[in-house]
Design a protein around this motif. Structure first.
Motif: not given
Length: 200
Positions: A171-181, A157-168
């Motif tokens: 799902v890509p950024i979600a999987l990165i977050v899951a990996g960090l967790m 939910v917090r990431l939705e309002g963040s500035s994230i590069p389009k390719p990420f």
């Protein structure tokens, strides 16, 4: 070691260190599919927790006192899925009546709890445990699933309002977050030495 201490340490083990999602990689489908909103993630977490604990309560005695004496251990998967499917139907009816909006938000993922490998994995894994450890597995796994899917939803939910590069985005950024967790929770295994208690 007192049995009650071992019971609670086993719950911590299954909930945090050997987390069902981050360490055992069960239930990834609903983890990614329903975690875009905190309410739907919490609803799915509670539903999976209820089904997991109830399924463990029903499946363990069925296996130990019916299938094993009858020499029908090969039927465990079919029997366990039938029990889980019945519980999922009951949960679905309750959610639909009490919270139609949540029922709609969960969508196809609610009936998919029937084939959720987290629930089936607990029931199948419990056949080699005594009843106490089997319930610790079910409770710990349930708490771990609920904890991680809600935390993951909060981050998304917090990431939705963040500035994230389009390719990420998505799902890509979600999987990165899951990996960090997974790295963070995995590191707790070194801080909490459950190996000395014979739990790892």
């Amino acid at each position: 070691m007192p049995y009650i201490v071992a019971f609670f340490l086993a719950i911590i083990n299954f909930a945090v260190i050997n987390n069902v999602i981050l360490a055992r990689y069960f239930g990834i489908c609903s983890f990614v599919g329903v975690s875009n909103k905190v309410k739907s993630a919490a609803g799915m977490g509670v539903a999976v927790a209820f089904v997991t604990i109830m399924a463990a309560l029903v499946c363990w005695p069925i296996y130990q006192f019916i299938l094993v004496p009858a020499g029908m251990q090969y039927m465990e998967t079919i029997v366990f899925i039938l029990v889980i499917a019945s519980l999922v139907q009951m949960v679905g009816f309750v959610i639909k009546k009490k919270s139609p909006s949540l029922y709609k938000a969960l969508g196809i993922y609610l009936p998919l709890i029937t084939t959720n490998c987290a629930v089936l994995g607990v029931c199948s894994g419990n056949v080699g445990y005594d009843f106490g450890y089997a319930m610790a597995n079910a409770i710990g796994t349930s708490l771990g699933f609920l904890l991680i899917i809600v935390l993951f939803a909060c981050v998304r939910v917090r990431l939705e309002g963040s500035s994230i590069p389009k390719p990420f985005k998505g799902v890509p950024i979600a999987l990165i977050v899951a990996g960090l967790m997974a790295l963070i929770f995995g590191s707790l295994g070194g801080m909490i030495d459950l190996g000395s208690w014979g739990l790892m």
